[in-house]
Design a protein around this motif. Structure first.
Motif, PDB file in Angstrom:
ATOM      1  N   ASP A  66      26.328 -55.461  -3.051  1.00  0.00           N
ATOM      2  CA  ASP A  66      25.349 -55.877  -2.036  1.00  0.00           C
ATOM      3  C   ASP A  66      25.127 -54.831  -0.950  1.00  0.00           C
ATOM      4  O   ASP A  66      24.475 -55.109   0.059  1.00  0.00           O
ATOM      5  N   ARG A  67      25.665 -53.649  -1.158  1.00  0.00           N
ATOM      6  CA  ARG A  67      25.344 -52.515  -0.285  1.00  0.00           C
ATOM      7  C   ARG A  67      24.822 -51.353  -1.136  1.00  0.00           C
ATOM      8  O   ARG A  67      23.698 -50.892  -0.950  1.00  0.00           O
ATOM      9  N   ASP A  68      25.652 -50.920  -2.074  1.00  0.00           N
ATOM     10  CA  ASP A  68      25.257 -49.819  -2.957  1.00  0.00           C
ATOM     11  C   ASP A  68      24.607 -50.318  -4.244  1.00  0.00           C
ATOM     12  O   ASP A  68      23.905 -49.562  -4.916  1.00  0.00           O
ATOM     13  N   TYR A  69      24.855 -51.571  -4.579  1.00  0.00           N
ATOM     14  CA  TYR A  69      24.291 -52.147  -5.796  1.00  0.00           C
ATOM     15  C   TYR A  69      24.316 -53.661  -5.694  1.00  0.00           C
ATOM     16  O   TYR A  69      24.982 -54.239  -4.806  1.00  0.00           O
ATOM     17  N   VAL A  70      23.577 -54.306  -6.582  1.00  0.00           N
ATOM     18  CA  VAL A  70      23.618 -55.770  -6.689  1.00  0.00           C
ATOM     19  C   VAL A  70      23.844 -56.124  -8.158  1.00  0.00           C
ATOM     20  O   VAL A  70      23.635 -55.280  -9.045  1.00  0.00           O
ATOM     21  N   ILE A  71      24.255 -57.332  -8.404  1.00  0.00           N
ATOM     22  CA  ILE A  71      24.380 -57.823  -9.777  1.00  0.00           C
ATOM     23  C   ILE A  71      23.173 -58.708 -10.055  1.00  0.00           C
ATOM     24  O   ILE A  71      22.958 -59.715  -9.383  1.00  0.00           O
ATOM     25  N   LYS A  72      22.351 -58.297 -10.995  1.00  0.00           N
ATOM     26  CA  LYS A  72      21.143 -59.044 -11.345  1.00  0.00           C
ATOM     27  C   LYS A  72      21.058 -59.169 -12.860  1.00  0.00           C
ATOM     28  O   LYS A  72      21.131 -58.164 -13.563  1.00  0.00           O
ATOM     29  N   ASP A  73      20.942 -60.410 -13.332  1.00  0.00           N
ATOM     30  CA  ASP A  73      20.905 -60.673 -14.779  1.00  0.00           C
ATOM     31  C   ASP A  73      22.109 -60.055 -15.486  1.00  0.00           C
ATOM     32  O   ASP A  73      21.986 -59.447 -16.553  1.00  0.00           O
ATOM     33  N   ASN A  74      23.261 -60.165 -14.817  1.00  0.00           N
ATOM     34  CA  ASN A  74      24.527 -59.677 -15.387  1.00  0.00           C
ATOM     35  C   ASN A  74      24.532 -58.152 -15.581  1.00  0.00           C
ATOM     36  O   ASN A  74      25.218 -57.637 -16.468  1.00  0.00           O
ATOM     37  N   GLN A  75      23.765 -57.458 -14.751  1.00  0.00           N
ATOM     38  CA  GLN A  75      23.709 -56.000 -14.800  1.00  0.00           C
ATOM     39  C   GLN A  75      23.888 -55.429 -13.402  1.00  0.00           C
ATOM     40  O   GLN A  75      23.533 -56.065 -12.400  1.00  0.00           O
ATOM     41  N   VAL A  76      24.458 -54.217 -13.329  1.00  0.00           N
ATOM     42  CA  VAL A  76      24.597 -53.513 -12.055  1.00  0.00           C
ATOM     43  C   VAL A  76      23.294 -52.762 -11.781  1.00  0.00           C
ATOM     44  O   VAL A  76      22.905 -51.887 -12.562  1.00  0.00           O
ATOM     45  N   VAL A  77      22.623 -53.125 -10.688  1.00  0.00           N
ATOM     46  CA  VAL A  77      21.361 -52.473 -10.312  1.00  0.00           C
ATOM     47  C   VAL A  77      21.582 -51.717  -9.001  1.00  0.00           C
ATOM     48  O   VAL A  77      22.000 -52.304  -7.994  1.00  0.00           O
ATOM     49  N   ILE A  78      21.318 -50.421  -9.015  1.00  0.00           N
ATOM     50  CA  ILE A  78      21.546 -49.572  -7.838  1.00  0.00           C
ATOM     51  C   ILE A  78      20.553 -49.912  -6.741  1.00  0.00           C
ATOM     52  O   ILE A  78      19.378 -50.174  -7.000  1.00  0.00           O
ATOM     53  N   VAL A  79      21.038 -49.901  -5.503  1.00  0.00           N
ATOM     54  CA  VAL A  79      20.186 -50.089  -4.331  1.00  0.00           C
ATOM     55  C   VAL A  79      19.889 -48.715  -3.728  1.00  0.00           C
ATOM     56  O   VAL A  79      20.815 -47.946  -3.458  1.00  0.00           O
ATOM     57  N   ASP A  80      18.616 -48.404  -3.529  1.00  0.00           N
ATOM     58  CA  ASP A  80      18.227 -47.133  -2.913  1.00  0.00           C
ATOM     59  C   ASP A  80      18.762 -47.086  -1.483  1.00  0.00           C
ATOM     60  O   ASP A  80      18.453 -47.959  -0.675  1.00  0.00           O
ATOM     61  N   GLU A  81      19.572 -46.071  -1.176  1.00  0.00           N
ATOM     62  CA  GLU A  81      20.216 -46.012   0.146  1.00  0.00           C
ATOM     63  C   GLU A  81      19.229 -45.754   1.275  1.00  0.00           C
ATOM     64  O   GLU A  81      19.527 -45.997   2.443  1.00  0.00           O
ATOM     65  N   PHE A  82      18.023 -45.259   0.948  1.00  0.00           N
ATOM     66  CA  PHE A  82      17.045 -44.956   1.990  1.00  0.00           C
ATOM     67  C   PHE A  82      16.054 -46.093   2.208  1.00  0.00           C
ATOM     68  O   PHE A  82      15.648 -46.364   3.332  1.00  0.00           O
ATOM     69  N   THR A  83      15.651 -46.759   1.128  1.00  0.00           N
ATOM     70  CA  THR A  83      14.634 -47.807   1.258  1.00  0.00           C
ATOM     71  C   THR A  83      15.203 -49.210   1.128  1.00  0.00           C
ATOM     72  O   THR A  83      14.548 -50.178   1.528  1.00  0.00           O
ATOM     73  N   GLY A  84      16.429 -49.333   0.549  1.00  0.00           N
ATOM     74  CA  GLY A  84      17.016 -50.650   0.351  1.00  0.00           C
ATOM     75  C   GLY A  84      16.439 -51.384  -0.850  1.00  0.00           C
ATOM     76  O   GLY A  84      16.759 -52.546  -1.083  1.00  0.00           O
ATOM     77  N   ARG A  85      15.586 -50.705  -1.615  1.00  0.00           N
ATOM     78  CA  ARG A  85      14.964 -51.355  -2.769  1.00  0.00           C
ATOM     79  C   ARG A  85      15.817 -51.170  -4.034  1.00  0.00           C
ATOM     80  O   ARG A  85      16.549 -50.197  -4.151  1.00  0.00           O
ATOM     81  N   LEU A  86      15.656 -52.107  -4.962  1.00  0.00           N
ATOM     82  CA  LEU A  86      16.411 -52.042  -6.216  1.00  0.00           C
ATOM     83  C   LEU A  86      15.823 -50.968  -7.117  1.00  0.00           C
ATOM     84  O   LEU A  86      14.608 -50.860  -7.268  1.00  0.00           O
ATOM     85  N   MET A  87      16.693 -50.183  -7.720  1.00  0.00           N
ATOM     86  CA  MET A  87      16.263 -49.069  -8.569  1.00  0.00           C
ATOM     87  C   MET A  87      16.573 -49.401 -10.023  1.00  0.00           C
ATOM     88  O   MET A  87      17.543 -48.914 -10.607  1.00  0.00           O
ATOM     89  N   PHE A  88      15.736 -50.245 -10.601  1.00  0.00           N
ATOM     90  CA  PHE A  88      15.929 -50.671 -11.991  1.00  0.00           C
ATOM     91  C   PHE A  88      15.860 -49.455 -12.919  1.00  0.00           C
ATOM     92  O   PHE A  88      14.997 -48.591 -12.778  1.00  0.00           O
ATOM     93  N   GLY A  89      16.781 -49.404 -13.871  1.00  0.00           N
ATOM     94  CA  GLY A  89      16.778 -48.313 -14.836  1.00  0.00           C
ATOM     95  C   GLY A  89      17.589 -47.097 -14.421  1.00  0.00           C
ATOM     96  O   GLY A  89      17.887 -46.239 -15.247  1.00  0.00           O
ATOM     97  N   ARG A  90      17.935 -47.006 -13.129  1.00  0.00           N
ATOM     98  CA  ARG A  90      18.745 -45.872 -12.674  1.00  0.00           C
ATOM     99  C   ARG A  90      20.224 -46.171 -12.904  1.00  0.00           C
ATOM    100  O   ARG A  90      20.677 -47.304 -12.746  1.00  0.00           O
ATOM    101  N   ARG A  91      20.986 -45.145 -13.285  1.00  0.00           N
ATOM    102  CA  ARG A  91      22.425 -45.298 -13.508  1.00  0.00           C
ATOM    103  C   ARG A  91      23.149 -44.116 -12.905  1.00  0.00           C
ATOM    104  O   ARG A  91      22.643 -42.987 -12.923  1.00  0.00           O
ATOM    105  N   TRP A  92      24.330 -44.358 -12.347  1.00  0.00           N
ATOM    106  CA  TRP A  92      25.174 -43.259 -11.901  1.00  0.00           C
ATOM    107  C   TRP A  92      25.708 -42.526 -13.133  1.00  0.00           C
ATOM    108  O   TRP A  92      25.892 -43.121 -14.198  1.00  0.00           O
ATOM    109  N   SER A  93      25.970 -41.244 -12.976  1.00  0.00           N
ATOM    110  CA  SER A  93      26.358 -40.414 -14.121  1.00  0.00           C
ATOM    111  C   SER A  93      27.871 -40.235 -14.211  1.00  0.00           C
ATOM    112  O   SER A  93      28.626 -40.672 -13.345  1.00  0.00           O
ATOM    113  N   GLU A  94      28.277 -39.569 -15.282  1.00  0.00           N
ATOM    114  CA  GLU A  94      29.667 -39.156 -15.527  1.00  0.00           C
ATOM    115  C   GLU A  94      30.651 -40.322 -15.560  1.00  0.00           C
ATOM    116  O   GLU A  94      31.789 -40.215 -15.104  1.00  0.00           O
ATOM    117  N   GLY A  95      30.177 -41.473 -16.066  1.00  0.00           N
ATOM    118  CA  GLY A  95      31.065 -42.617 -16.245  1.00  0.00           C
ATOM    119  C   GLY A  95      31.239 -43.501 -15.025  1.00  0.00           C
ATOM    120  O   GLY A  95      31.905 -44.535 -15.098  1.00  0.00           O
TER     121      GLY A  95
END
Length: 365
Positions: free
Chosen positions: A323-352
């Motif tokens: 709920d700060r860096d990401y949210v759980i939506k539909d049983n998936q980790v969705v990244i939150v844009d740190e600048f806009t606060g919007r959900l970034m569907f399809g984006r994933r952190w790298s290197e595991g």
């Protein structure tokens, strides 16, 4: 005396004085342009394109072209561009930065400059800060640009639309979005003006560089772009690189095991963390503890991958918060844009790291 010196050294004032004659020339075309019928106004676009083919320069057409698009915007959305908005459009046309306060009509200025540069037929990108603004820009100023014979489209996450006055979405509450007809991503890039976010443009560029056949590429050549909130996109967000990762080949159960394993590690003795860089490093004590738990003599020599996974699991626990860096939506980790606060569907952190966060939250990897 002070005002005289301020005037002498006011760079902004000097720029305005340079722009003023161009604005006056634009205004001189207004009475003639206002008398044109809709058909005559639309015929100006092919006329401009023909003049360009015959050797005219875009700068030579600039005043009249701005007068034409201003008139089209006035007729379609009832907004008449003021002199300051014309100045901003001229500045953007020159490839420079224009600062406008909230409410001063940045999107209008962008539409003016977009029309002029779209006359070359090489495509114009308008980079917005979020998907909603990309759709609004397409549906609102797309009316004026389409009236003049241009195609206006937008790209958002996994979707693309074109402004089509004949298309109408019955269930759409916002009339500005009711005429957005779904199209392919490639078709959106073939439009004269394409709205979208910097992430969408950036990832499409990266994906185009991975395709085995040029026919699979969606973007065409890059000619001219207008960037909204340029300081945020080119300075703040530039700190976060756009990365396309290959699918992870590690067995997924490993991530769950490491998520459980780190519960035995203490922040006081087993690792150090840095909030600013979002890094975690195991201490000597922590490494010895892990070696004892895993029954390994020397982790660095025999199982260096384990250290990487453990540090990722710790990063996920310490620095990446729900709920700060990401949210759980539909049983998936969705990244939150740190600048806009919007959900970034399809984006994933790298290197595991993304898998480590999924394991922490016990959602499918």
């Amino acid at each position: 005396m002070l005002k005289i010196f301020q005037r002498l050294f006011d760079v902004n004032l000097k720029e305005v004085e340079v722009l003023q004659p161009v604005v006056e020339e634009v205004n001189s075309f207004e009475p003639e342009t206002a008398r044109l019928s809709d058909e005559e106004l639309a015929a100006k676009t092919p006329e401009f394109k023909l003049r360009l083919l015959k050797g005219s320069l875009l700068d030579e057409l600039l005043p009249e072209a701005l007068a034409v698009i201003r008139e089209s915007i006035k007729r379609t959305v009832n907004q008449r561009a003021f002199d300051v908005q014309l100045m901003a459009a001229i500045t953007l046309h020159k490839g420079r930065v224009a600062e406008q306060k909230t409410g001063e009509g940045k999107t209008l200025s962008a539409a003016l400059a977009a029309y002029v540069n779209a006359l070359l037929g090489k495509g114009v990108h308008i980079v917005t800060t979020n998907d909603y603004l990309a759709r609004i820009g397409t549906g609102w100023y797309g009316r004026a640009l389409t009236k003049l014979g241009l195609k206006v489209a937008c790209i958002i996450h996994e979707e693309a639309f074109i402004y089509d006055p004949k298309f109408f979405l019955q269930d759409e509450v916002d009339n500005r979005l009711a005429h957005l007809s779904p199209i392919s991503r490639k078709e959106a890039y073939e439009a004269d003006v394409t709205y979208g976010t910097n992430n969408e443009f950036g990832f499409d560029y990266l994906r185009d560089n991975l395709v085995p056949d040029v026919l699979e590429m969606v973007q065409r050549g890059h000619h001219y772009a207008i960037v909204d909130e340029v300081d945020s996109i080119l300075i703040d967000e530039a700190r976060t690189p756009l990365i396309i990762s290959a699918p992870d080949t590690e067995p997924t159960k490993k991530y769950y095991e490491f998520a459980r394993l780190i519960s035995s590690l203490s922040p006081d003795t087993d690792y150090t963390s840095d909030e600013k860089t979002k890094t975690v490093n195991l201490s000597e004590h922590g490494i010895r503890k892990l070696e004892k738990i895993l029954n390994v003599d020397n982790l660095y020599e025999k199982d260096f991958e384990t250290i990487h996974h453990v540090e990722n699991a710790l990063k996920a626990r310490v620095h990446f918060l729900r709920d700060r860096d990401y949210v759980i939506k539909d049983n998936q980790v969705v990244i939150v844009d740190e600048f806009t606060g919007r959900l970034m569907f399809g984006r994933r952190w790298s290197e595991g790291l993304h898998q480590a966060v999924e394991a922490k939250e016990n959602v499918p990897i």
